[in-house]
Write a protein that holds these residues in place. Structure first.
Motif, mmCIF file in Angstrom:
data_model
loop_
_atom_site.group_PDB
_atom_site.id
_atom_site.type_symbol
_atom_site.label_atom_id
_atom_site.label_comp_id
_atom_site.label_asym_id
_atom_site.label_seq_id
_atom_site.Cartn_x
_atom_site.Cartn_y
_atom_site.Cartn_z
ATOM 1 N N SER A 129 0.827 -1.213 0.000
ATOM 2 C CA SER A 129 0.000 0.000 0.000
ATOM 3 C C SER A 129 0.858 1.257 0.000
ATOM 4 O O SER A 129 0.388 2.332 -0.382
ATOM 5 C CB SER A 129 -0.940 0.011 1.213
ATOM 6 O OG SER A 129 -0.241 0.272 2.416
ATOM 7 N N GLY B 227 3.666 1.371 -1.768
ATOM 8 C CA GLY B 227 4.456 1.312 -2.987
ATOM 9 C C GLY B 227 5.724 0.480 -2.879
ATOM 10 O O GLY B 227 6.510 0.420 -3.834
ATOM 11 N N LYS C 75 0.105 -10.575 -6.720
ATOM 12 C CA LYS C 75 -0.727 -10.051 -7.815
ATOM 13 C C LYS C 75 -2.090 -9.611 -7.292
ATOM 14 O O LYS C 75 -2.610 -8.554 -7.693
ATOM 15 C CB LYS C 75 -0.891 -11.119 -8.894
ATOM 16 C CG LYS C 75 0.370 -11.391 -9.706
ATOM 17 C CD LYS C 75 0.128 -12.455 -10.760
ATOM 18 C CE LYS C 75 1.408 -12.749 -11.551
ATOM 19 N NZ LYS C 75 1.200 -13.822 -12.561
ATOM 20 N N LYS D 164 -1.529 -6.362 -5.325
ATOM 21 C CA LYS D 164 -1.271 -5.239 -6.225
ATOM 22 C C LYS D 164 -2.549 -4.789 -6.920
ATOM 23 O O LYS D 164 -2.790 -3.587 -7.076
ATOM 24 C CB LYS D 164 -0.221 -5.634 -7.265
ATOM 25 C CG LYS D 164 1.200 -5.701 -6.725
ATOM 26 C CD LYS D 164 2.170 -6.229 -7.774
ATOM 27 C CE LYS D 164 2.294 -5.306 -8.959
ATOM 28 N NZ LYS D 164 3.282 -5.808 -9.952
ATOM 29 N N SER D 165 -3.369 -5.758 -7.330
ATOM 30 C CA SER D 165 -4.639 -5.423 -7.973
ATOM 31 C C SER D 165 -5.535 -4.638 -7.027
ATOM 32 O O SER D 165 -6.154 -3.640 -7.410
ATOM 33 C CB SER D 165 -5.341 -6.706 -8.422
ATOM 34 O OG SER D 165 -6.610 -6.421 -8.956
ATOM 35 N N SER D 166 -5.579 -5.086 -5.758
ATOM 36 C CA SER D 166 -6.393 -4.396 -4.760
ATOM 37 C C SER D 166 -5.852 -2.996 -4.489
ATOM 38 O O SER D 166 -6.610 -2.025 -4.404
ATOM 39 C CB SER D 166 -6.426 -5.212 -3.461
ATOM 40 O OG SER D 166 -7.158 -4.542 -2.463
ATOM 41 N N VAL D 167 -4.521 -2.887 -4.382
ATOM 42 C CA VAL D 167 -3.894 -1.588 -4.117
ATOM 43 C C VAL D 167 -4.116 -0.635 -5.285
ATOM 44 O O VAL D 167 -4.404 0.551 -5.095
ATOM 45 C CB VAL D 167 -2.391 -1.767 -3.832
ATOM 46 C CG1 VAL D 167 -1.673 -0.416 -3.822
ATOM 47 C CG2 VAL D 167 -2.178 -2.477 -2.505
ATOM 48 N N ASP D 168 -3.995 -1.150 -6.508
ATOM 49 C CA ASP D 168 -4.210 -0.311 -7.702
ATOM 50 C C ASP D 168 -5.628 0.235 -7.730
ATOM 51 O O ASP D 168 -5.858 1.398 -8.070
ATOM 52 C CB ASP D 168 -3.938 -1.112 -8.975
ATOM 53 C CG ASP D 168 -2.464 -1.404 -9.168
ATOM 54 O OD1 ASP D 168 -1.640 -0.726 -8.514
ATOM 55 O OD2 ASP D 168 -2.137 -2.335 -9.933
ATOM 56 N N GLU D 169 -6.594 -0.620 -7.371
ATOM 57 C CA GLU D 169 -7.987 -0.173 -7.357
ATOM 58 C C GLU D 169 -8.216 0.856 -6.265
ATOM 59 O O GLU D 169 -8.919 1.850 -6.462
ATOM 60 C CB GLU D 169 -8.918 -1.377 -7.142
ATOM 61 C CG GLU D 169 -10.378 -1.036 -7.343
ATOM 62 C CD GLU D 169 -11.263 -2.274 -7.418
ATOM 63 O OE1 GLU D 169 -12.495 -2.105 -7.331
ATOM 64 O OE2 GLU D 169 -10.716 -3.379 -7.545
ATOM 65 N N SER E 14 -5.955 2.890 -5.133
ATOM 66 C CA SER E 14 -5.227 4.129 -5.442
ATOM 67 C C SER E 14 -6.047 5.082 -6.308
ATOM 68 O O SER E 14 -5.757 6.269 -6.380
ATOM 69 C CB SER E 14 -3.909 3.804 -6.140
ATOM 70 O OG SER E 14 -4.148 3.242 -7.413
ATOM 71 N N LYS E 15 -7.061 4.550 -6.968
ATOM 72 C CA LYS E 15 -7.919 5.389 -7.799
ATOM 73 C C LYS E 15 -8.881 6.220 -6.953
ATOM 74 O O LYS E 15 -9.515 7.143 -7.449
ATOM 75 C CB LYS E 15 -8.710 4.521 -8.784
ATOM 76 C CG LYS E 15 -7.825 3.735 -9.745
ATOM 77 C CD LYS E 15 -8.659 2.770 -10.583
ATOM 78 C CE LYS E 15 -7.769 1.896 -11.460
ATOM 79 N NZ LYS E 15 -8.559 0.894 -12.208
ATOM 80 N N ARG F 187 -7.838 -0.336 2.088
ATOM 81 C CA ARG F 187 -7.747 1.124 2.121
ATOM 82 C C ARG F 187 -8.280 1.721 3.410
ATOM 83 O O ARG F 187 -7.797 2.743 3.884
ATOM 84 C CB ARG F 187 -8.500 1.680 0.912
ATOM 85 C CG ARG F 187 -8.641 3.177 0.877
ATOM 86 C CD ARG F 187 -9.239 3.605 -0.449
ATOM 87 N NE ARG F 187 -9.697 4.963 -0.398
ATOM 88 C CZ ARG F 187 -10.932 5.324 -0.048
ATOM 89 N NH1 ARG F 187 -11.805 4.401 0.292
ATOM 90 N NH2 ARG F 187 -11.283 6.583 -0.027
#
Length: 474
Positions: A208, A210, A233, A236-241, A243-244, A390
Motif C-alpha cells: 500500500s 508502494g 498479484k 497489487k490489484s487491490s492496491v491499484d484499485e 489508489s484510484k 484502504r
C-alpha cells in the motif's frame, strides 16, 4: 528496524506461527491488564489503601476502557501510517510505562490517569494485532491464526486470575498486595518489544506504500514461492484499485457499501459487549462476594472463569476451521443469553442460600464457555476480515472504539447497579440485551468463511452497487 535472522530459509508455516506467537503478546497484555483488576480491586478499595467506594471502583476499572476506546480509534490510523509492526513496538513501550504508573500510583487520581494511559495501549493492541495477523495469514488458516490473539487475551486473563488468587491468599494481609498483582504485566511488555524486532512488516501494508519489492520479500518468508507470487498479484490489484480513490476518511460514509461495512462492524463490536461479559471478567470476585463468599474464597473460585475461557477458546479456534462464522456466533449468543437469565432467576429465588455462590459460579462458567468458545473468536475475526485494505485501520479502529465505549459504560455502572438494584435485576437486563444481539446478527451478518480478504471486499462492493441500482430503479 526489522532485524532479519540469517541462515537457511525457514518453513513458511513455521514463520507464520512464530509471527503469531510474538505479536499476540499484545493480546496477552490486553488480557492481563483487563483481568488483573478483578482481584486487585477489593484490596485497593480498603480504607488504608485507595479507599474506593462503588463509584470510584467503577471509575478505576473503567478508566482503562475509556482509554482503550481512544487507543482503538487512533491506533488504527497510526498503524496505517507507521505500519503494523512499528505500531506494536510503540504499544509495547506504552504498556511498560503505564504498568509502572499503575503499580506505584499513590492515590485514586493518579491510578485513574495511569489506567487511562494503559487503556490507550490496550485499545491500540486490540486493533493492530488482529489486523496484522489477518494480513500475514493465508486465507485457509486465517481464522485459526487471527483467533490466536483472542486465545492469548483469555490466557492473560487466566494468568491474572491465578496470580491474584495466589498473591491474595499468600500475601492478602500485606497492605500493598494489589501492587504486586499489577506489576507482573511489565514482563510480557518487555517480551513483546524485543520479539517484534525480529518480525517482518505486513506485506499488504508495504504494498500500500508502494514498496512492492519489500512486500514480495516478506511474502516469500511466509508463503511458498508460487503462492507468494499469486498473492502479490492479488494485493497489487487491490492496491491499484484503491489508489484510484481518495484516502480513506469519514467522507467515505457517503458510499453505500462502505456505510454497510461500518454499520456491520460497529454492530458486531457492540454485540460482543452488551451481554455484560466484562462485568464478569472485571468484577467476578465482587459478584461472588455479593453471593456470600469471602474475598480469598472468591479469588480462588474466580480461577474457574479463567480456566473455562482458555479451554473454550481452544475449542473455538478448532471450530472456526470447520464451521461457518454466522451460525457459530448465533449459537454462542443463545448460550450466553440463557445463562444470563438463569443467573438473574436463581439470584432472586435463592437469595441468601448457601448454594447460591456455587450456582452463580457454575452459570458464569457456562456463560464464558459460549462467550469465549464462539462469540469472542467470531467477533475479532469478522472485524479483521470485513474492512478493505484502504480503510482497514480506520474501519476497524472506529468499530472497536464503540466496543470499548460500551465496555466502559457497562463497567463504570456495574458496581453502582450491583449496590442499588441488585445482582438478579442487573443480569436480567443483560439477558434482554442478549436477545437484541441475537436479532441483529440474524438480520445483518453475512458469511465470510473461505473467502480471501480481496474476495470479501469485492462482495461488499458488489452488494453496495446492487443496492444503489435498486434505489435508482425505484
Amino acid at each position: 528496524m526489522y532485524i532479519e535472522t540469517k541462515g537457511k530459509k525457514q518453513d513458511p508455516k513455521r514463520m507464520v506461527r512464530k509471527i503469531a506467537f510474538i505479536s499476540t503478546f499484545g493480546g496477552l497484555l490486553f488480557g492481563y491488564d483487563t483481568g488483573v483488576i478483578n482481584g486487585a480491586l477489593p484490596y485497593m478499595s480498603e480504607a488504608n489503601q485507595l479507599d474506593l467506594n462503588p463509584f470510584t471502583q467503577g471509575l478505576v476499572a473503567s478508566s482503562l476502557l475509556l482509554g482503550a476506546a481512544f487507543g482503538a480509534l487512533f491506533g488504527g490510523r497510526l498503524s496505517d501510517y507507521n505500519g503494523r509492526r512499528k505500531n506494536i513496538l510503540y504499544l509495547a513501550l506504552l504498556f511498560f510505562i503505564a504498568t509502572l504508573g499503575c503499580t506505584f500510583a499513590p492515590n485514586t487520581t493518579l491510578m485513574v490517569i495511569s489506567r487511562f494511559i494503559l487503556g490507550i495501549a490496550v485499545g491500540g493492541a486490540s486493533v493492530t494485532v488482529p489486523t496484522f495477523l489477518a494480513e500475514m495469514s493465508p486465507a485457509e488458516t486465517r481464522g485459526q491464526i487471527v483467533t490466536q490473539n483472542e486465545l492469548m487475551i483469555v490466557t492473560g486473563q487466566f494468568l491474572a486470575f491465578t496470580c491474584n488468587a495466589i498473591l491474595g491468599n499468600v500475601l492478602g494481609d500485606v497492605g500493598h498486595v494489589w501492587r504486586f498483582m499489577l506489576v507482573i504485566a511489565s514482563l510480557p511488555a518487555v517480551v513483546l518489544w524485543f520479539g517484534m524486532l525480529i518480525v517482518p512488516e505486513s506485506p499488504r501494508w508495504l504494498a500500500s506504500k508502494g514498496r512492492i519489492g519489500d512486500a514480495l520479500r516478506v511474502l516469500k518468508q511466509i508463503r511458498e514461492e508460487n503462492q507468494a507470487n499469486i498473492e502479490l498479484k492479488e494485493i497489487k490489484s487491490s492496491v491499484d484499485e484503491e489508489s484510484k480513490l481518495e484516502k480513506s476518511s469519514f467522507k467515505d460514509l457517503s458510499i453505500p457499501w462502505v456505510r454497510r461495512i461500518l454499520f456491520l462492524g460497529i454492530g458486531i463490536a457492540i454485540v460482543n459487549q452488551i451481554n455484560g461479559v466484562n462485568a464478569i471478567m472485571y468484577y467476578g470476585t465482587e459478584i461472588l462476594k455479593n453471593t456470600g463468599w469471602g474475598t480469598k474464597a472468591a479469588l480462588i473460585g474466580n480461577i474457574a472463569n479463567g480456566v473455562i475461557s482458555v479451554v473454550a477458546m481452544l475449542v473455538g479456534i478448532w471450530l472456526l476451521g470447520r464451521v461457518r462464522r454466522r451460525p457459530m456466533l448465533i449459537i454462542g449468543l443463545c448460550g450466553t443469553t440463557t445463562s444470563l437469565f438463569l443467573i438473574g432467576f436463581f439470584s432472586f429465588i435463592l437469595n441468601g442460600s448457601a448454594a447460591l455462590p456455587y450456582i452463580v459460579l457454575s452459570l458464569t462458567v457456562v456463560f464464558l464457555a459460549f462467550m469465549q468458545g464462539a462469540i469472542g473468536p467470531v467477533t475479532w475475526l469478522t472485524l479483521a476480515e470485513i474492512f478493505p485494505l484502504r480503510m482497514r485501520g480506520l474501519g476497524m479502529g472506529f468499530s472497536v472504539f464503540w466496543m470499548w465505549i460500551v465496555n466502559f459504560l457497562i463497567s463504570l455502572s456495574f458496581p453502582v447497579l450491583l449496590s442499588t438494584i441488585g445482582l438478579s435485576i442487573t443480569f436480567l437486563v443483560f439477558g434482554v440485551l442478549g436477545l437484541i444481539a441475537i436479532a441483529f446478527v440474524n438480520r445483518y451478518l453475512p458469511e465470510t468463511k473461505g473467502k480471501s480478504l480481496e474476495e470479501l471486499e469485492y462482495y461488499f462492493r458488489s452488494y453496495g452497487n446492487q443496492e444503489l441500482q435498486s434505489k435508482q430503479a425505484r
